[in-house]
Design a protein around this motif. Structure first.
Motif: not given
Length: 439
Positions: A25-47
């Motif tokens: 899953l990814s988010l985009a804003t009106t300025d064209g930036a994107t960010a993948v929605l990651s989840t944390e498990k055991d201190g590790v970010e999972i995209a």
């Protein structure tokens, strides 16, 4: 032509790359930036969120509990005998023969499975998931997986699941088109781009022409093709050629004084993620037990039964996936798997693996050639080839595209995020009809 730089939708948009193996899953804003929605498990970010569900019953309340992603994997590994794992369920989306599957007394249709999966992701993301009334662009393959896929049925099921989850402003885009849109953000000059998206269940190809004019970058999608051959197919080849023969495939059993070959359909089901979890039924176990009783060499079949009954399929597939990754950088690698008092250990060469997938690669090449033909182009007209998805790491795949398009630049990056980012960015355009597909 449509303009990529036009005024965009005023708000955060969500792109969902629902895959056979992973969901991003990814988010985009009106300025064209994107960010993948990651989840944390055991201190590790999972995209890349694993597209699996694991159900079990709470011992105290008796209520059904469900987890997805890495939490589902943990639950299953810790208690394989008391859980129910559903994986690769995307491959059933376009299948009319799949109506539902029982899970602890409740029957789940495809749309129920998908909605449950979305619910578990939302529970992990919390308020990082945008309001459900925001614009959402969901990826779909050019051709759904399956022997006779019903695309209309698949999209009907998608629509029911995503709307039941609460999304209201829904749009769909071909997955390779989304990857092309993401790739185009890096282009400085006019180019004809072929995007090859290799998922778990399908491989999809899109050709898009990008041009630079007074109003910035413009585009014209030229063609799309796809087929139901991808990463899971390559896993199937490894299991079918290297592992199933150690579990009784090709063996013989006695029946009315004759020696017959053990039916292959058991191993065809075992070697596929999407049918493996359907094998552990009383009827199938009875049939295999009777075959083992009459087998010339019963031990391999007994191990086969043990693997199915005790739900070792996921662990085998994880070992196969790890092997496939190693063969991308090594010429020879060991495959090892241990279950109870039984161990599978064999050496596999990259050359063997490439011979097993040779026909699959040829069919991929034919589908790519069809995309070029439909676009009215020759191979020399392609300026850039962009490979995305896990199977793009397979040396035989990259070599194939380099040979098909010798004058093009062949590249790959963001193999697991590009589609989700592209979908979210498409949601920001003011010309959705150009990029999206109707139900």
């Amino acid at each position: 032509m449509a303009h990529c730089d036009a005024s965009r939708f005023d708000g955060v948009t969500l792109g969902i790359d629902f895959g056979t193996t992973n969901t991003v899953l990814s988010l985009a804003t009106t300025d064209g930036a994107t960010a993948v929605l990651s989840t944390e498990k055991d201190g590790v970010e999972i995209a890349g969120y694993r597209s699996i569900l694991c159900f079990w019953q709470d011992r105290e309340t008796g209520k059904r509990v469900v987890e997805s992603g890495p939490w589902a994997m943990n639950a299953f590994v810790n208690a394989p005998h008391s859980t129910r794992m559903l994986q690769s369920f995307k491959t059933f989306a376009a299948s009319r023969s799949f109506t539902d599957t029982p899970v602890f007394g409740h029957r789940f249709r495809f749309e129920d499975i998908l909605q449950t999966f979305l619910d578990t992701i939302a529970a992990k993301l919390g308020d990082r998931l945008p309001p459900r009334g925001n614009r959402v662009v969901i990826g779909r393959p050019v051709v759904f997986a399956g022997s006779s896929p019903d695309d209309a049925l698949a999209m009907e099921r998608y629509e029911k699941a995503f709307r039941a989850f609460g999304f209201t402003d829904l749009h769909y885009a071909y997955e390779p088109v989304a990857a092309a849109y993401f790739y185009a953000q890096e282009l400085k000059n006019e180019s004809t781009v072929l995007v090859a998206d290799f998922g778990g269940g399908t491989s999809d190809f899109s050709i898009v022409r990008f041009e630079v004019g007074a109003n910035g970058l413009t585009f014209a999608p030229l063609s799309q093709t796809g087929l139901g051959i991808a990463g899971d197919t390559f896993d199937y080849r490894i299991i079918d050629h290297a592992i199933s023969p150690l579990l009784g495939k090709g063996g013989q059993y006695r029946s009315f004084g004759k020696k017959l070959t053990v039916p292959n359909h058991y191993y065809a089901s075992f070697a596929r993620w999407n049918t493996l979890f359907l094998m552990n039924t009383p009827a199938t176990i009875r049939e295999l037990t009777e075959l083992a009783r009459q087998a010339v060499e019963p031990e391999p079949l007994e191990h086969f039964i043990n693997l199915i009954e005790n739900d070792y399929g996921y662990e085998i597939y994880r070992a196969v996936s790890d092997l496939k990754v190693r063969l991308s950088s090594e010429m020879v690698s060991d495959f090892r798997f241990k279950a109870d008092d039984f161990e599978i250990r064999t050496e596999i060469a990259r050359s063997d693996f490439e011979s097993w997938i040779a026909d699959d690669v040829h069919q991929i090449e034919q589908s790519v050639g069809q995309a070029v033909f439909r676009a009215g182009l020759q191979s020399g007209d392609i300026d850039h080839v962009f490979l995305t998805g896990g199977t793009s790491f397979v040396p035989a795949i990259r070599r194939s595209f380099e040979q098909l398009f010798p004058t093009a630049s062949v590249s790959s990056s963001n193999q697991f995020d590009s589609i989700a980012n592209g979908l979210a960015l498409i949601g920001q355009t003011d010309d959705l009809a150009r990029w999206t597909v109707a139900l």
